[in-house]
Each structure stands twice: as structure tokens, then as C-alpha cells.
Design a protein around this motif. Sequence first.
Motif, PDB file in Angstrom:
ATOM      1  N   UNK A  51       0.838  -1.197   0.000  1.00  0.00           N
ATOM      2  CA  UNK A  51       0.000   0.000   0.000  1.00  0.00           C
ATOM      3  C   UNK A  51       0.872   1.245   0.000  1.00  0.00           C
ATOM      4  N   UNK A  52       0.635   2.099  -0.975  1.00  0.00           N
ATOM      5  CA  UNK A  52       1.332   3.378  -1.049  1.00  0.00           C
ATOM      6  C   UNK A  52       0.647   4.419  -0.166  1.00  0.00           C
ATOM      7  N   UNK A  53       1.274   5.564  -0.034  1.00  0.00           N
ATOM      8  CA  UNK A  53       0.751   6.606   0.845  1.00  0.00           C
ATOM      9  C   UNK A  53      -0.008   7.702   0.118  1.00  0.00           C
ATOM     10  N   UNK A  54       0.085   7.739  -1.198  1.00  0.00           N
ATOM     11  CA  UNK A  54      -0.679   8.724  -1.967  1.00  0.00           C
ATOM     12  C   UNK A  54      -1.112   8.079  -3.277  1.00  0.00           C
ATOM     13  N   UNK A  55      -2.121   8.634  -3.894  1.00  0.00           N
ATOM     14  CA  UNK A  55      -2.690   8.056  -5.109  1.00  0.00           C
ATOM     15  C   UNK A  55      -1.762   8.258  -6.306  1.00  0.00           C
ATOM     16  N   UNK A  56      -1.718   7.247  -7.149  1.00  0.00           N
ATOM     17  CA  UNK A  56      -0.968   7.290  -8.408  1.00  0.00           C
ATOM     18  C   UNK A  56      -1.639   6.293  -9.355  1.00  0.00           C
ATOM     19  N   UNK A  57      -1.044   6.039 -10.485  1.00  0.00           N
ATOM     20  CA  UNK A  57      -1.614   5.059 -11.403  1.00  0.00           C
ATOM     21  C   UNK A  57      -1.534   3.657 -10.807  1.00  0.00           C
ATOM     22  N   UNK A  58      -2.599   2.898 -10.946  1.00  0.00           N
ATOM     23  CA  UNK A  58      -2.616   1.524 -10.437  1.00  0.00           C
ATOM     24  C   UNK A  58      -1.736   0.649 -11.323  1.00  0.00           C
ATOM     25  N   UNK A  59      -0.973  -0.263 -10.722  1.00  0.00           N
ATOM     26  CA  UNK A  59      -0.133  -1.159 -11.526  1.00  0.00           C
ATOM     27  C   UNK A  59      -0.983  -2.166 -12.306  1.00  0.00           C
ATOM     28  N   UNK A  60      -0.461  -2.622 -13.423  1.00  0.00           N
ATOM     29  CA  UNK A  60      -1.172  -3.602 -14.250  1.00  0.00           C
ATOM     30  C   UNK A  60      -1.103  -5.006 -13.658  1.00  0.00           C
ATOM     31  N   UNK A  61      -0.175  -5.248 -12.760  1.00  0.00           N
ATOM     32  CA  UNK A  61      -0.020  -6.567 -12.145  1.00  0.00           C
ATOM     33  C   UNK A  61      -1.210  -6.870 -11.234  1.00  0.00           C
ATOM     34  N   UNK A  62      -1.633  -8.127 -11.198  1.00  0.00           N
ATOM     35  CA  UNK A  62      -2.828  -8.506 -10.446  1.00  0.00           C
ATOM     36  C   UNK A  62      -2.572  -8.742  -8.959  1.00  0.00           C
ATOM     37  N   UNK A  63      -1.343  -8.950  -8.547  1.00  0.00           N
ATOM     38  CA  UNK A  63      -1.053  -9.284  -7.155  1.00  0.00           C
ATOM     39  C   UNK A  63      -1.547  -8.188  -6.203  1.00  0.00           C
ATOM     40  N   UNK A  64      -2.336  -8.582  -5.221  1.00  0.00           N
ATOM     41  CA  UNK A  64      -2.848  -7.638  -4.231  1.00  0.00           C
ATOM     42  C   UNK A  64      -3.984  -6.777  -4.726  1.00  0.00           C
ATOM     43  N   UNK A  65      -4.549  -7.110  -5.870  1.00  0.00           N
ATOM     44  CA  UNK A  65      -5.621  -6.299  -6.433  1.00  0.00           C
ATOM     45  C   UNK A  65      -6.820  -6.281  -5.498  1.00  0.00           C
ATOM     46  N   UNK A  66      -7.409  -5.114  -5.322  1.00  0.00           N
ATOM     47  CA  UNK A  66      -8.588  -4.874  -4.471  1.00  0.00           C
ATOM     48  C   UNK A  66      -8.319  -5.152  -2.990  1.00  0.00           C
ATOM     49  N   UNK A  67      -7.073  -5.130  -2.571  1.00  0.00           N
ATOM     50  CA  UNK A  67      -6.741  -5.397  -1.168  1.00  0.00           C
ATOM     51  C   UNK A  67      -6.371  -4.128  -0.408  1.00  0.00           C
ATOM     52  N   UNK A  68      -6.290  -3.002  -1.090  1.00  0.00           N
ATOM     53  CA  UNK A  68      -5.814  -1.770  -0.444  1.00  0.00           C
ATOM     54  C   UNK A  68      -6.808  -0.625  -0.568  1.00  0.00           C
ATOM     55  N   UNK A  69      -8.079  -0.937  -0.717  1.00  0.00           N
ATOM     56  CA  UNK A  69      -9.045   0.137  -0.910  1.00  0.00           C
ATOM     57  C   UNK A  69      -8.971   0.617  -2.349  1.00  0.00           C
ATOM     58  N   UNK A  70      -8.598   1.861  -2.533  1.00  0.00           N
ATOM     59  CA  UNK A  70      -8.472   2.410  -3.879  1.00  0.00           C
ATOM     60  C   UNK A  70      -7.281   1.776  -4.598  1.00  0.00           C
TER      61      UNK A  70
END
Length: 195
Positions: free
Chosen positions: A157-176
Amino acid sequence: MVRPRTPSSERGVTLIEVLVTVVILAFGLLGIAAFQAKAQVGSIEAYQRAQAVVLLQDMRARLSGNPDHAADYVTNAPLGTNDASPTDCSTQAAAAARDKCEWSNALKGAALTEAVQANSKSTAVLGARGCIEQLQASDPTAGVCQPGIYRITVAWQGLHATLAPALACGQNAYGAESNRRAVSVRVAIGLPHCT
């Protein structure tokens, strides 16, 4: 005829100049404080990325060191944060199962000292999760000699918003999704005895 100024007529102008200077200085200090806060977040983000790369290289070395059982390293669900891996990996059989257990604990921050963990429940990488996918199965058939290709990914989980990575690992696990970070590496497991 020009009259010379008296000290009493300049007193109000000097006070206004001081107030304007204080206001300008206050805005400057607020700007410096905001810059310092952004620099701190950037520093934390860079530290987390560096730690994620260390975790990535750890599993890369484990996978490369056990090429005959590389397919056993593939994960169905992310390891690390919120997984069901035991904290004591000595109960796991040697090879891939133990390596995945130890990597899961490393993702959870097991390398941190107990004193640090007692004071703070955070890890070096916030919400770290790791995934291992098989992109290409090995084929040792004579004349084919196709190596196995695997992708190891660490997400956090990052601390500020940026482009979401294309990799599927951890998808939908960090809120936004814009708060999810991920790094990955591909590992090719060669077939040295294949002709």
C-alpha cells in the motif's frame, strides 16, 4: 515648501511594514512545512520500494536455487499480509513449502526486532503481499527445451494516489487501486541437460 517628517508620523507606516513582513514570512514557512511533509512521504515511499525489491530478490534466489521444484512455488493466493501461513516455518517440509512460509513471514515484517514490533505494528512494507505465477511451463522434450518462466510480484500500500499497476497481485486489497504499488521480476528456470 517641503516639511521634514516627524518621528510620530512614521510610526504607523513602520508597524504596517512589520505586519506585512510577518504575513509574508508566515506564508513562506507554511510552504516550507508543506514541502517537508511531501518530502517525508516521498522518502517513505522510496524506502518501501527498496524493501519490496529486497523481498523480491529473496524469493528470486529461493526459486532459482530449487529449479527442479519451481512449479511448487506458484501461489494460489497472495502470501504475506492476512494469509494463513504459520509463523513457525520449522514445521514445514523443506524446499518450496518452507521457502514460501519464510517469505510470507518476511513480507509480514518478521525480520523486524521484537522491540520494534511491540511498539509499532507496522512492517517495513505496508501491507506487503507476494505472488508467484507460472507464465510458461517448462518442456524438456528433446528439440524443444522450453524453460519455465515465473513472475514474482510484491505488492504493498502506497501513501498517496498514483496510477494503479497492471499486475494482479494484491488487487482490491488496499481500498483504492490507485494506492496499490507493485514490483515484479521474471525468472527463467533453464534446462541445462536438455538437448
